[in-house]
Scaffold this motif. Structure first.
Motif, PDB file in Angstrom:
ATOM      1  N   LYS A  44       0.788  -1.229   0.000  1.00  9.28           N
ATOM      2  CA  LYS A  44       0.000   0.000   0.000  1.00  9.28           C
ATOM      3  C   LYS A  44       0.820   1.278   0.000  1.00  9.28           C
ATOM      4  O   LYS A  44       0.256   2.365  -0.114  1.00  9.28           O
ATOM      5  N   GLU A  45       2.147   1.178   0.131  1.00  6.57           N
ATOM      6  CA  GLU A  45       2.987   2.377   0.104  1.00  6.57           C
ATOM      7  C   GLU A  45       4.303   2.068  -0.602  1.00  6.57           C
ATOM      8  O   GLU A  45       4.784   0.931  -0.560  1.00  6.57           O
ATOM      9  N   PHE A  46       4.859   3.096  -1.238  1.00  5.67           N
ATOM     10  CA  PHE A  46       6.072   2.951  -2.027  1.00  5.67           C
ATOM     11  C   PHE A  46       6.996   4.139  -1.811  1.00  5.67           C
ATOM     12  O   PHE A  46       6.546   5.216  -1.439  1.00  5.67           O
ATOM     13  N   HIS A  47       8.269   3.938  -2.097  1.00  4.28           N
ATOM     14  CA  HIS A  47       9.237   5.025  -2.198  1.00  4.28           C
ATOM     15  C   HIS A  47       9.729   5.099  -3.633  1.00  4.28           C
ATOM     16  O   HIS A  47       9.978   4.074  -4.260  1.00  4.28           O
ATOM     17  N   PHE A  48       9.855   6.319  -4.126  1.00  4.42           N
ATOM     18  CA  PHE A  48      10.484   6.607  -5.414  1.00  4.42           C
ATOM     19  C   PHE A  48      11.767   7.365  -5.075  1.00  4.42           C
ATOM     20  O   PHE A  48      11.706   8.485  -4.582  1.00  4.42           O
ATOM     21  N   VAL A  85      -1.578  16.677  -9.158  1.00  2.00           N
ATOM     22  CA  VAL A  85      -1.376  15.653 -10.187  1.00  2.00           C
ATOM     23  C   VAL A  85      -1.387  14.269  -9.543  1.00  2.00           C
ATOM     24  O   VAL A  85      -1.958  13.331 -10.066  1.00  2.00           O
ATOM     25  N   PHE A  86      -0.751  14.142  -8.386  1.00  2.00           N
ATOM     26  CA  PHE A  86      -0.804  12.922  -7.593  1.00  2.00           C
ATOM     27  C   PHE A  86      -0.520  13.286  -6.140  1.00  2.00           C
ATOM     28  O   PHE A  86       0.023  14.344  -5.846  1.00  2.00           O
ATOM     29  N   VAL A  87      -0.934  12.409  -5.225  1.00  2.00           N
ATOM     30  CA  VAL A  87      -0.699  12.621  -3.800  1.00  2.00           C
ATOM     31  C   VAL A  87       0.601  11.924  -3.429  1.00  2.00           C
ATOM     32  O   VAL A  87       0.806  10.752  -3.743  1.00  2.00           O
ATOM     33  N   ALA A  88       1.494  12.653  -2.774  1.00  2.00           N
ATOM     34  CA  ALA A  88       2.781  12.108  -2.334  1.00  2.00           C
ATOM     35  C   ALA A  88       3.387  13.080  -1.340  1.00  2.00           C
ATOM     36  O   ALA A  88       2.882  14.190  -1.155  1.00  2.00           O
ATOM     37  N   ARG A  89       4.466  12.670  -0.733  1.00  2.00           N
ATOM     38  CA  ARG A  89       5.275  13.536   0.118  1.00  2.00           C
ATOM     39  C   ARG A  89       6.705  13.400  -0.372  1.00  2.00           C
ATOM     40  O   ARG A  89       7.218  12.292  -0.498  1.00  2.00           O
ATOM     41  N   CYS A 109      10.455  10.232  -2.694  1.00  2.00           N
ATOM     42  CA  CYS A 109       9.058  10.590  -2.509  1.00  2.00           C
ATOM     43  C   CYS A 109       8.322   9.365  -2.009  1.00  2.00           C
ATOM     44  O   CYS A 109       8.523   8.258  -2.508  1.00  2.00           O
ATOM     45  N   TRP A 110       7.492   9.579  -1.004  1.00  2.00           N
ATOM     46  CA  TRP A 110       6.590   8.548  -0.506  1.00  2.00           C
ATOM     47  C   TRP A 110       5.320   8.644  -1.335  1.00  2.00           C
ATOM     48  O   TRP A 110       4.773   9.745  -1.546  1.00  2.00           O
TER      49      TRP A 110
END
Length: 147
Positions: A11-15, A45-49, A68-69
């Motif tokens: 359910k969560e990723f790092h870029f 555009v997208f939700v991230a931190r 980015c999370w």
């Protein structure tokens, strides 16, 4: 014969975006891309931190980078944005689960070049709990079931 496979949901990723921190052109390209990513997030555009730029090695990442999370709810849009806008930068996309080493190796996807080396001494084979981030957003592992 029955097959064995994993059905857990990630359910969560790092870029992680990498650049050569001793090369001014590569550093400049990373700074421009970092600004584009932040602008995309701010404009919806997208939700991230998005974290700050590391102008040198940090943790398992042996060259300049920023991360980015991204929660699963925004993965497709974030992945698309990165594919279209990363330029010459190399990006590691990995899931966030309790299996840090596996997440950064077997489960990792690289955009650009061949995979870069990582210093695995920073990672644990298995964490006690899933490392969910930003629970205040109620996305990813912190998502609230729809009623």
């Amino acid at each position: 014969m029955a097959s064995s496979f994993d059905t857990d949901e990630i359910k969560e990723f790092h870029f992680h975006t990498y650049f050569l921190h001793t090369n001014k052109d590569s550093t400049s390209e990373a700074e421009v891309f970092h600004s584009k990513v932040r602008a995309a997030i701010e404009s919806g555009v997208f939700v991230a931190r998005c974290g700050t730029i590391n102008y040198g090695p940090r943790g398992p990442h042996m060259i300049g980078n920023f991360y980015c999370w991204v929660p699963v709810e925004s993965f497709q849009k974030a992945y698309n944005f990165y594919l279209l806008n990363r330029g010459n930068l190399i990006v590691l996309v990995h899931p966030l689960t309790k299996l840090e080493v596996k997440d950064h190796t077997e489960r990792a996807v690289w955009m650009g070049s061949t995979p870069l080396p990582l210093d695995m001494v920073w990672l644990k084979a298995e964490l006690m709990e899933t490392p969910f981030e930003y629970p205040e957003l109620q996305l990813g592992y912190s998502s609230v079931p729809k009623q």
